[in-house]
Design a protein around this motif. Structure first.
Motif, PDB file in Angstrom:
ATOM      1  N   LEU A 103       0.824  -1.211   0.000  1.00  0.00           N
ATOM      2  CA  LEU A 103       0.000   0.000   0.000  1.00  0.00           C
ATOM      3  C   LEU A 103       0.858   1.260   0.000  1.00  0.00           C
ATOM      4  O   LEU A 103       0.488   2.272  -0.621  1.00  0.00           O
ATOM      5  CB  LEU A 103      -0.939   0.005   1.205  1.00  0.00           C
ATOM      6  N   ALA A 104       2.010   1.214   0.650  1.00  0.00           N
ATOM      7  CA  ALA A 104       2.886   2.385   0.681  1.00  0.00           C
ATOM      8  C   ALA A 104       3.446   2.714  -0.692  1.00  0.00           C
ATOM      9  O   ALA A 104       3.936   3.829  -0.916  1.00  0.00           O
ATOM     10  CB  ALA A 104       4.032   2.154   1.671  1.00  0.00           C
ATOM     11  N   LEU A 122      -4.539   6.065   3.438  1.00  0.00           N
ATOM     12  CA  LEU A 122      -3.184   5.730   3.877  1.00  0.00           C
ATOM     13  C   LEU A 122      -2.889   6.352   5.239  1.00  0.00           C
ATOM     14  O   LEU A 122      -2.310   5.698   6.119  1.00  0.00           O
ATOM     15  CB  LEU A 122      -2.167   6.198   2.839  1.00  0.00           C
ATOM     16  N   GLY A 156       2.853   7.324   3.039  1.00  0.00           N
ATOM     17  CA  GLY A 156       1.532   7.491   2.466  1.00  0.00           C
ATOM     18  C   GLY A 156       1.215   8.895   1.975  1.00  0.00           C
ATOM     19  O   GLY A 156       0.192   9.102   1.349  1.00  0.00           O
TER      20      GLY A 156
END
Length: 348
Positions: free
Chosen positions: A298-299, A337, A345
């Motif tokens: 996700l980062a 994020l 994020g």
């Protein structure tokens, strides 16, 4: 394969490797070397004479190693730098390969504008030309409209729907169809499909190809885009255009691209290909997180969002989606994020 299965698989792999070399399994020196986004795991085997090999554990119920074996044989016969296969057991899902070391290409990068980073990209592009010239796409599955569409659908399904809980933009269907059409308009060549720095190993100052089991017969620009719009660097628009033009000129000279394809046309196709890949990656990274419980992906979303915004900015007919990214997707992603406390994020 679950985490609980790993010790059993490792024990089986140890016995298999020992049998290949007539050694005592208990005395075998075997260390985890790497894992990847699939269910494959890699172990380094050190033999009594000091030589090392890489062992691939690919559980057959989850990973089909037949394409890897077949492609490795064909590409190596064509003079391409791929690891030699020393032993193969497809039923068990075990392979013994050359050990190419621990230096994926990204470890040779020193910033986006550093001369060494640019020089390594030039060398990787040279290898890409060799791949397209020496490896026939005839035996590979087609990168057709259905596959391109399934990859694009990962974005609304996993990134928007499953993770962010928002709907696709109004211009999504038009963008989807345009990106598919642009990809299919390009000449068909052998496509590695993940020609990113992490799948190019550096050994003795030479580059080697790995993780090519998903190769397909597809668009000429796809692998170039995988490299220069990859996960480790963000290049300027002039640098991107210069690489695309140099690639176009060489592809024309070597007969892979019609001389009638001018820079403006090929650059537009490259930008569309980059948009397709960025959308796919945004979806895949969310799927890896949500479905496969993988960490760290996700980062990386903001990096590929940046790639996507650059590509769509060069495709003015899809300005509606570009504006939606700025006005809706960008803030939704940043908030999500931040709410999850994910380092890196910020989209500022």
């Amino acid at each position: 394969m679950t985490e609980a299965d790993i010790p059993t698989r490792l024990s089986q792999l140890r016995r298999w490797a020992a049998d290949q070399h007539g050694l005592d399994a208990h005395a075998l020196e075997l260390r985890l070397a790497a894992g990847d986004a699939s269910f494959r795991r890699y172990y380094r085997l050190r033999l009594p004479d000091g030589a090392t090999r890489m062992l691939m554990d690919a559980p057959p119920e989850q990973e089909d190693s037949r394409p890897f074996v077949a492609i490795a044989g064909r590409w190596r016969a064509g003079g391409l730098p791929v690891p030699a296969l020393h032993a193969v057991d497809l039923e068990a899902g075990f392979l013994e390969l050359d050990d190419l070391g621990d230096t994926p290409l990204q470890r040779c990068f020193h910033g986006d504008d550093h001369p060494a980073t640019l020089a390594w990209h030039d060398r990787a592009i040279d290898l890409l030309h060799a791949l397209q010239n020496r490896a026939s796409p005839d035996a590979l599955p087609p990168y057709d409209a259905a596959l391109l569409g399934r990859e694009l659908d990962l974005f609304p399904d996993w990134c928007l729907g499953e993770w962010l809980g928002i709907a696709a933009p109004p211009g999504w269907e038009a963008l989807r169809e345009a990106l598919i059409a642009s990809a299919l308009a390009q000449p068909v060549v052998t496509v590695h499909r993940d020609f990113d720095a992490m799948n190019l190993m550096v050994r003795d100052d030479a580059l080697y190809l790995i993780d090519f089991q998903d190769a397909v017969a597809g668009p000429l620009s796809y692998d170039l885009i995988s490299l220069i719009r990859g996960r480790y660097c963000r290049f300027t628009a002039p640098r991107f255009a210069a690489w695309v033009e140099a690639f176009r000129q060489r592809a024309v000279a070597e007969g892979r691209l019609s001389s009638g394809t001018d820079l403006a046309t090929f650059l537009t196709q490259a930008q569309a290909m980059a948009a397709q890949r960025a959308l796919k990656v945004l979806g895949i990274f969310c799927r890896l997180t949500l479905r496969d419980d993988r960490e760290g992906y996700l980062a990386r979303l903001p990096h590929f969002l940046g790639h996507l915004e650059e590509s769509l900015a060069a495709l003015p007919e899809h300005r509606d989606v570009h504006d939606w990214l700025r006005d809706h997707f960008h803030p939704a992603l940043e908030a999500k994020l931040a709410a999850q406390g994910i380092a890196g994020g910020s989209l500022a």
